[in-house]
Design a protein around this motif. Structure first.
Motif, PDB file in Angstrom:
ATOM      1  N   THR A  35       0.820  -1.226   0.000  1.00 42.49           N
ATOM      2  CA  THR A  35       0.000   0.000   0.000  1.00 42.49           C
ATOM      3  C   THR A  35       0.851   1.273   0.000  1.00 42.49           C
ATOM      4  OG1 THR A  35      -0.098  -0.043   2.410  1.00 42.49           O
ATOM      5  CG2 THR A  35      -1.884  -1.150   1.231  1.00 42.49           C
ATOM      6  N   LEU A  36       2.118   1.154  -0.365  1.00 42.84           N
ATOM      7  CA  LEU A  36       3.030   2.307  -0.322  1.00 42.84           C
ATOM      8  C   LEU A  36       2.465   3.540  -1.013  1.00 42.84           C
ATOM      9  CD1 LEU A  36       6.658   1.092  -1.090  1.00 42.84           C
ATOM     10  CD2 LEU A  36       5.899   2.492   0.831  1.00 42.84           C
ATOM     11  N   ARG A  37       1.899   3.308  -2.199  1.00 45.66           N
ATOM     12  CA  ARG A  37       1.426   4.418  -3.016  1.00 45.66           C
ATOM     13  C   ARG A  37       0.313   5.222  -2.337  1.00 45.66           C
ATOM     14  NH1 ARG A  37       1.904   6.184  -8.029  1.00 45.66           N
ATOM     15  NH2 ARG A  37       3.257   4.612  -8.886  1.00 45.66           N
TER      16      ARG A  37
ATOM     17  N   ALA B 163      11.454   4.101  -0.441  1.00 41.11           N
ATOM     18  CA  ALA B 163      10.750   2.957  -1.039  1.00 41.11           C
ATOM     19  C   ALA B 163       9.530   3.427  -1.837  1.00 41.11           C
ATOM     20  CB  ALA B 163      10.322   1.978   0.053  1.00 41.11           C
ATOM     21  N   HIS B 164       9.066   4.638  -1.577  1.00 42.94           N
ATOM     22  CA  HIS B 164       7.827   5.161  -2.177  1.00 42.94           C
ATOM     23  C   HIS B 164       8.028   5.498  -3.658  1.00 42.94           C
ATOM     24  CE1 HIS B 164       4.437   7.913  -2.826  1.00 42.94           C
ATOM     25  NE2 HIS B 164       3.896   7.430  -1.718  1.00 42.94           N
ATOM     26  N   PRO B 165       7.022   5.205  -4.499  1.00 45.35           N
ATOM     27  CA  PRO B 165       7.179   5.455  -5.939  1.00 45.35           C
ATOM     28  C   PRO B 165       7.438   6.916  -6.300  1.00 45.35           C
ATOM     29  CG  PRO B 165       4.936   4.677  -5.414  1.00 45.35           C
ATOM     30  CD  PRO B 165       5.757   4.530  -4.178  1.00 45.35           C
ATOM     31  N   GLY B 166       7.046   7.845  -5.425  1.00 43.95           N
ATOM     32  CA  GLY B 166       7.239   9.260  -5.735  1.00 43.95           C
ATOM     33  C   GLY B 166       8.587   9.798  -5.281  1.00 43.95           C
ATOM     34  N   PHE B 167       9.423   8.946  -4.718  1.00 52.21           N
ATOM     35  CA  PHE B 167      10.720   9.418  -4.213  1.00 52.21           C
ATOM     36  C   PHE B 167      11.688   9.623  -5.362  1.00 52.21           C
ATOM     37  CE2 PHE B 167      14.961   9.090  -2.475  1.00 52.21           C
ATOM     38  CZ  PHE B 167      14.877   9.741  -1.253  1.00 52.21           C
TER      39      PHE B 167
ATOM     40  N   LEU C 118       3.721  13.634  -1.673  1.00 44.80           N
ATOM     41  CA  LEU C 118       3.256  12.914  -2.863  1.00 44.80           C
ATOM     42  C   LEU C 118       4.450  12.528  -3.753  1.00 44.80           C
ATOM     43  CD1 LEU C 118       0.444  12.185  -3.952  1.00 44.80           C
ATOM     44  CD2 LEU C 118       0.503  14.285  -5.304  1.00 44.80           C
ATOM     45  N   VAL C 119       5.287  13.518  -4.030  1.00 41.86           N
ATOM     46  CA  VAL C 119       6.528  13.305  -4.777  1.00 41.86           C
ATOM     47  C   VAL C 119       7.630  14.089  -4.067  1.00 41.86           C
ATOM     48  CG1 VAL C 119       5.637  12.882  -7.099  1.00 41.86           C
ATOM     49  CG2 VAL C 119       5.874  15.218  -6.288  1.00 41.86           C
TER      50      VAL C 119
ATOM     51  N   HIS D  49      12.302   1.249  -8.760  1.00 40.99           N
ATOM     52  CA  HIS D  49      11.564   0.429  -9.744  1.00 40.99           C
ATOM     53  C   HIS D  49      10.066   0.684  -9.687  1.00 40.99           C
ATOM     54  CE1 HIS D  49      10.134  -2.505  -6.624  1.00 40.99           C
ATOM     55  NE2 HIS D  49      11.198  -2.049  -6.005  1.00 40.99           N
ATOM     56  N   ARG D  50       9.590   1.315  -8.598  1.00 43.93           N
ATOM     57  CA  ARG D  50       8.141   1.537  -8.466  1.00 43.93           C
ATOM     58  C   ARG D  50       7.672   2.825  -9.143  1.00 43.93           C
ATOM     59  NH1 ARG D  50       9.787  -0.046  -2.996  1.00 43.93           N
ATOM     60  NH2 ARG D  50       9.272  -2.252  -2.827  1.00 43.93           N
ATOM     61  N   THR D  51       8.605   3.679  -9.527  1.00 43.37           N
ATOM     62  CA  THR D  51       8.231   4.964 -10.112  1.00 43.37           C
ATOM     63  C   THR D  51       7.645   4.758 -11.510  1.00 43.37           C
ATOM     64  OG1 THR D  51       9.992   6.005  -8.863  1.00 43.37           O
ATOM     65  CG2 THR D  51       9.080   7.269 -10.698  1.00 43.37           C
ATOM     66  N   GLU D  52       6.509   5.406 -11.758  1.00 40.67           N
ATOM     67  CA  GLU D  52       5.811   5.241 -13.043  1.00 40.67           C
ATOM     68  C   GLU D  52       5.574   6.609 -13.687  1.00 40.67           C
ATOM     69  OE1 GLU D  52       2.102   3.276 -12.317  1.00 40.67           O
ATOM     70  OE2 GLU D  52       3.057   1.608 -11.242  1.00 40.67           O
ATOM     71  N   LEU D  53       5.015   6.567 -14.896  1.00 40.37           N
ATOM     72  CA  LEU D  53       4.723   7.802 -15.615  1.00 40.37           C
ATOM     73  C   LEU D  53       3.813   8.724 -14.803  1.00 40.37           C
ATOM     74  CD1 LEU D  53       5.109   9.421 -18.176  1.00 40.37           C
ATOM     75  CD2 LEU D  53       3.173   8.214 -19.198  1.00 40.37           C
ATOM     76  N   ARG D  54       2.847   8.148 -14.087  1.00 40.55           N
ATOM     77  CA  ARG D  54       1.940   9.008 -13.309  1.00 40.55           C
ATOM     78  C   ARG D  54       2.696   9.778 -12.224  1.00 40.55           C
ATOM     79  NH1 ARG D  54      -1.595   4.702  -9.666  1.00 40.55           N
ATOM     80  NH2 ARG D  54      -0.286   2.909 -10.118  1.00 40.55           N
ATOM     81  N   ASP D  55       3.807   9.224 -11.744  1.00 37.01           N
ATOM     82  CA  ASP D  55       4.595   9.960 -10.741  1.00 37.01           C
ATOM     83  C   ASP D  55       5.329  11.134 -11.386  1.00 37.01           C
ATOM     84  OD1 ASP D  55       4.050   8.122  -8.488  1.00 37.01           O
ATOM     85  OD2 ASP D  55       5.090   6.692  -9.781  1.00 37.01           O
TER      86      ASP D  55
END
Ligand SMILES: *Cc1c(COP(=O)(O)O)cnc(C)c1O
Length: 475
Positions: free
Chosen positions: A28-30, A76-80, A427-428, A448-454
């Protein structure tokens, strides 16, 4: 007195509970804030005196869940995107837990854990095109690996006597670009050679070491009676991700008889991505490479690595004779590879296992895909910055780092404010750097969790925060 549980079935439940807690956290990190400042009263709770009596494991676990887990540094968070830090993985986490249960000491002796570290060393040789007898080992991080490489280069220049007689007045000079990581000057300091004996050579427009200036500096030092001994190339500078011309540096080091070390903390693992590997040409010619599994390799902290071409030189820099470390023909004290001969640490944890779990579970190709994906996202971010009149790109994007800023009056202070606002919003999280005396927002995409939405969220957040901060400052 022993410290094992009285009730193994109870502790098994507790262990499963803690495992579930952590897996839920990762799942649930995101949905969680990337970062929040630890409240003062929570910090106060960490000023308690030494606990004389113990508490139930369940209580300690609850304290972790309530006071530590929610206030992590967010990498660890995708927005980092602040700083060059990896995201960690589930397989790596489980490997780390098993390593702690095993409680292996990888200083030496004859046990299977050393085979695991040797296997990762073997994979590393293969990845970097190093010879089959090249040596290497896990260390805390690239700072330590760079320091050890410098000690190896020092031995090469001064011979074994340096280990007993010290450096004396040896006028050893090292070279690196101005964009080199600060730990290399620190290593010169710690090695007794002096931080100012590291020549910081200017960079070109792409952030790569200027070869003409470098050649002239070496010649001038030789003419002045000084002794050039070490050339440090950077594969992925910490500020903008630039890669020095490693092939040209290898040529120069060979011609000048210098030890050629590459600080590949960030970028060396790019060899796993077919789109990045060609930029690293020449890396296979280094005398030593420092890099971090805990950055692009996504292994949980810490997992630095040093790879050295000449095993005899490597061993010569660190091995020592101590009776209680003597090797036996057979039994537990046998074994022909004792890592304590190859670095300053005697007792060493089993860093290799979490790395081995990571590589075995996901495969080198997937790690390479993650690396390529972070570079794609960086290019996408750079394109969006370029298309946005309120934003300005501050440096070329070679790898996975984008430096840009919000355009406005008093831009340095304004952008510092934007970054602090973003980090607090959770958020980021980009960070700040200085480029040519100007403050830049720096987005290093490593996780590795960072995506285009970030990336989209970063651009939108910077624009919104920039507008608000500009208004606040104008008012
Ligand atoms: C991160 C980094 C370092 C330091 O590595 P640690 O693992 O933090 O000790 C050194 N050089 C470069 C280029 C880096 O990016």
């Amino acid at each position: 007195m022993n410290l094992d549980p009285d009730d193994w079935s109870d502790v098994r439940d507790q262990g499963h509970g803690l495992m579930d807690l952590m897996l839920h956290h990762l799942e649930t990190l995101r949905d969680q804030p990337l970062w929040r400042a630890p409240p003062g009263e929570l910090r106060q709770g960490f000023r308690e005196p030494l606990p004389r009596a113990g508490a139930p494991l369940s209580q300690v676990g609850e304290a972790f869940a309530e006071t530590i887990l929610p206030y992590s540094s967010g990498n660890a968070h995708p927005g980092f995107m602040g700083w060059v830090q990896g995201g960690g993985t589930v397989a790596g986490m489980l490997g780390e837990m098993l390593a702690a249960g095993l409680n292996a000491n990888l200083g030496g002796r004859d046990h299977m854990a050393l085979e695991v570290e040797q296997q990762v060393l073997g994979w590393t040789r293969q990845m970097f095109g190093f010879p089959a007898d090249a040596s290497g080992l896990f260390v805390t991080g690239a700072s330590q690996a760079n320091f050890m490489a410098l000690l190896i280069a020092r031995l090469r220049a001064l011979g074994p006597r340096v280990r007993t007689a010290g450096v004396g007045r040896a006028p050893l000079i090292a070279y690196a670009s101005r964009a080199v990581h600060g730990c290399v000057a620190g290593a010169m300091d710690m090695a007794g050679l002096g931080a100012s004996q590291l020549r910081l050579v200017p960079t070109d427009a792409d952030g790569r070491i200027r070869l003409d200036v470098l050649r002239a500096a070496i010649a001038a030092d030789r003419a002045a009676g000084l002794a050039p001994f070490l050339l440090v190339g950077t594969a992925g500078t910490v500020d903008i991700g630039a890669i020095d011309d490693l092939d040209a540096l290898a040529d120069l080091a060979a011609a000048e008889d210098l030890h050629f070390h590459v600080d590949g903390a960030l970028g060396a693992l790019g060899v796993l991505a077919p789109s990045v590997a060609p930029m690293l040409k020449g890396l296979e010619r280094a005398d030593s490479i420092a890099f971090d599994w805990h950055k692009w390799g996504q292994t949980p902290y810490d997992a630095g690595f040093l790879l050295v071409r000449d095993p005899a030189l490597h061993r010569g820099a660190f091995a020592s004779e101590a009776a209680y470390l003597s090797r036996a023909e057979r039994g537990l004290a046998a074994g022909d590879w004792w890592p304590c001969d190859y670095g300053p640490d005697l007792s060493r944890g089993f860093r290799a296992l979490k790395t081995w779990f990571t590589i075995k579970t996901y495969g080198a190709d997937a790690l390479g895909q993650v690396i390529a994906q972070t570079c794609d996202l960086a290019r996408e971010l750079a394109a969006r910055v370029a298309a946005e009149p309120a934003l300005e790109l501050m440096a070329p994007v070679a790898l996975n780092i984008v430096c840009f800023r919000y355009v406005g009056a008093e831009a340095d202070a304004l952008n510092a404010e934007i970054v602090a606002d973003l980090q607090e919003a959770g958020l980021v999280a980009p960070s700040l750097t200085r480029l040519d005396g100007r403050t830049a927002i720096r987005a290093a995409i490593v996780n590795h969790r960072t995506e285009l939405r970030d990336i989209e969220s970063l651009v939108a957040s910077v624009l919104a925060a920039g507008r608000t901060a500009s208004q606040r400052r104008a008012a």
